[in-house]
Each structure stands twice: as structure tokens, then as C-alpha cells.
Motif scaffolding. Structure first.
Motif, PDB file in Angstrom:
ATOM      1  N   THR A  65      42.151  70.137 -47.163  1.00 50.65           N
ATOM      2  CA  THR A  65      40.881  69.875 -46.074  1.00 50.65           C
ATOM      3  C   THR A  65      39.691  70.479 -46.573  1.00 50.65           C
ATOM      4  O   THR A  65      39.498  71.366 -47.439  1.00 50.65           O
ATOM      5  N   ALA A 120      37.811  72.142 -44.657  1.00 50.65           N
ATOM      6  CA  ALA A 120      38.107  73.748 -44.152  1.00 50.65           C
ATOM      7  C   ALA A 120      38.372  74.719 -45.013  1.00 50.65           C
ATOM      8  O   ALA A 120      38.159  75.746 -45.107  1.00 50.65           O
ATOM      9  N   GLU A 158      32.681  58.173 -45.129  1.00 49.62           N
ATOM     10  CA  GLU A 158      32.680  58.518 -43.654  1.00 49.62           C
ATOM     11  C   GLU A 158      31.559  59.726 -43.512  1.00 49.62           C
ATOM     12  O   GLU A 158      31.900  60.815 -44.229  1.00 49.62           O
ATOM     13  N   ASN A 177      29.509  62.870 -42.026  1.00 52.55           N
ATOM     14  CA  ASN A 177      29.757  64.135 -41.396  1.00 52.55           C
ATOM     15  C   ASN A 177      31.324  64.135 -41.112  1.00 52.55           C
ATOM     16  O   ASN A 177      31.594  63.984 -39.875  1.00 52.55           O
ATOM     17  N   PRO A 178      32.219  64.126 -41.962  1.00 56.93           N
ATOM     18  CA  PRO A 178      33.407  64.233 -41.895  1.00 56.93           C
ATOM     19  C   PRO A 178      33.995  65.483 -41.104  1.00 56.93           C
ATOM     20  O   PRO A 178      33.412  66.462 -41.137  1.00 56.93           O
ATOM     21  N   SER A 179      35.361  65.598 -40.506  1.00 61.37           N
ATOM     22  CA  SER A 179      35.615  66.654 -39.814  1.00 61.37           C
ATOM     23  C   SER A 179      36.236  67.718 -40.510  1.00 61.37           C
ATOM     24  O   SER A 179      36.518  67.389 -41.906  1.00 61.37           O
ATOM     25  N   PRO A 180      35.901  68.946 -40.205  1.00 62.11           N
ATOM     26  CA  PRO A 180      36.463  69.920 -41.020  1.00 62.11           C
ATOM     27  C   PRO A 180      37.916  69.746 -41.474  1.00 62.11           C
ATOM     28  O   PRO A 180      38.384  70.349 -42.646  1.00 62.11           O
ATOM     29  N   SER A 181      38.754  68.925 -40.826  1.00 53.86           N
ATOM     30  CA  SER A 181      40.205  68.952 -41.025  1.00 53.86           C
ATOM     31  C   SER A 181      40.351  67.544 -41.849  1.00 53.86           C
ATOM     32  O   SER A 181      41.692  67.397 -41.990  1.00 53.86           O
ATOM     33  N   LYS A 182      39.513  67.026 -42.245  1.00 49.50           N
ATOM     34  CA  LYS A 182      39.542  65.877 -43.108  1.00 49.50           C
ATOM     35  C   LYS A 182      40.250  66.359 -44.655  1.00 49.50           C
ATOM     36  O   LYS A 182      39.712  67.225 -45.162  1.00 49.50           O
TER      37      LYS A 182
END
Length: 228
Positions: A175, A177, A199, A201-206
Motif C-alpha cells: 500500500t 502507506a 485515480e 489523490n488515492p487513499s493511503p490504503s491503496k
């Protein structure tokens, strides 16, 4: 859709003028015109002006002496959003033209330089951005040979860039993160590819997938540290 296409989308309605119709000026004019922009071309050589119109690589073209402010004003150069001064091989004419265009009120002036001294002089008389094609082509070639994982690059200034890179093999499956790109590499993630689309601004969990791409922003020094 390409991330960098979106980045430049706000320019779509701008009007451009290209002064100097050598190989560089023609290439700039043709590319802008093919992308749907309104392009006005000028040159002191009437044969080059006629050729541009014949080849249909500009909406309008005029023969004039760009060292004369009156001629530039009458041609509508001062009304353009961006003017590209492509007179790279004639230093005096290039500098005078750049000065004339800036004093005429053009907000954004891009000028071509043929040497480092020429580049410094163009900046002194007000050019907003100076390109040095031979130097930049050499740098781009060197980067492509040493960093083949970089798919596209948008230089913010000489020291910082936004790059689209193929996700390094040992990044796959992790990920954002977990990779800690900001602390480990000094880079911020702007986008990640997903099924051929980006995508933002992807989520840190991406979780990053093998063979996909990631867009990051940071200093060129930090970008060069990526294992690509």
C-alpha cells in the motif's frame, strides 16, 4: 485519459502566437494547431509564412519585422495569451522581439535560446520561460536511457517535476502507506493507475499493482532515488 492531459486542460481556450518559423517554430505551431488551439504565426520571411498557410499548420500567418513594436501591435500579437519567440539563431532579433512582446503587455512569453548566455539575456528582458531545445533534448535522452521506468514528465521548474512512472517491482502488492514515499523518498503521490484510468489523490490504503503506474511530485533529486 492521460494525467498530464488533464493537467494542461485549463489552457484549452488560450490563443497563441509563434514568432519565427524555423524548424522549432513550425513544430510548435503545428502541434498547437493540431490540438485545436488558435495559432497566429509570423516571420520576416514571406516564403515561410506562405508555406505555413499552404501546409495548414496555423489559423493565421503574417510577414512582419518583429523588432518593430508597431508591426507587432497591428498584427494582434499583443492580444495573444501566450507568445512563443522562436528566433533562436538570431540573438539580437530574439532579445528585441522578446522585450517588445513583454512591453506590449503579453502575459506569458516563452522564448527559445541557442546558448546559456542567450538564455540569461532573454530572462533579463522579461521572458517568463526560456527553452533550450538542444540542452533539454540531451537531458531527456539521458534520463530515458538511465530511467526507462519514467513514462512522462512535467517539469515545474529546473529542480522539481511531476513524473508518471511504472510501479517498481518491489513496490507491487504494497500500500501507499506501507511504502512511506514521503519519508523514504521525499515524494508525494498524486495519482495511481486503475484499469487504464487514473485515480486522483488515492487513499493511503491503496494497494499498488504490478505493471500499473503512479504519478508523484517532488524534487528531481528525490525522483532519481526511485528504484526504476
Amino acid at each position: 485519459m492521460n494525467f498530464f492531459h488533464n493537467l494542461r486542460a485549463d489552457l484549452k481556450n488560450r490563443q497563441f502566437a509563434v514568432i519565427g518559423l524555423g524548424r522549432f517554430g513550425r513544430a510548435v505551431a503545428a502541434t498547437l494547431y493540431q490540438q485545436g488551439y488558435d495559432v497566429l504565426c509570423v516571420d520576416s520571411d514571406n516564403a515561410k509564412v506562405d508555406q505555413v498557410l499552404s501546409d495548414r499548420i496555423a489559423a493565421h500567418a503574417r510577414q512582419l519585422d518583429s523588432t518593430q513594436p508597431t508591426a507587432l501591435r497591428e498584427a494582434g500579437i499583443f492580444e495573444q495569451d501566450t507568445v512563443i519567440v522562436a528566433i533562436g539563431n538570431y540573438v539580437q532579433e530574439s532579445i528585441i522581439t522578446t522585450l517588445n512582446v513583454k512591453e506590449g503587455g503579453v502575459r506569458h512569453v516563452v522564448a527559445k535560446a541557442s546558448s546559456e548566455i542567450h538564455m540569461k539575456l532573454l530572462l533579463k528582458v522579461g521572458a517568463d520561460h526560456v527553452v533550450f531545445p538542444e540542452h533539454e533534448t540531451g537531458c531527456a535522452l539521458a534520463r530515458s536511457l538511465t530511467k526507462p521506468g519514467i513514462l512522462d514528465r512535467f517539469e515545474l521548474d529546473p529542480e522539481h517535476s511531476i513524473v508518471e512512472v511504472i510501479i517498481p517491482e518491489h513496490f507491487a502488492g504494497k500500500t501507499i502507506a506501507e511504502l512511506r514515499l514521503r519519508s523514504n523518498y521525499g515524494l508525494n503521490v498524486l495519482a495511481v493507475s486503475q484499469d487504464g484510468k487514473f485515480e486522483i489523490n488515492p487513499s493511503p490504503s491503496k494497494q499498488l499493482e504490478k505493471g500499473a503506474a503512479i504519478v508523484v511530485i517532488g524534487s528531481n533529486t528525490c525522483i532519481n532515488r526511485l528504484p526504476i
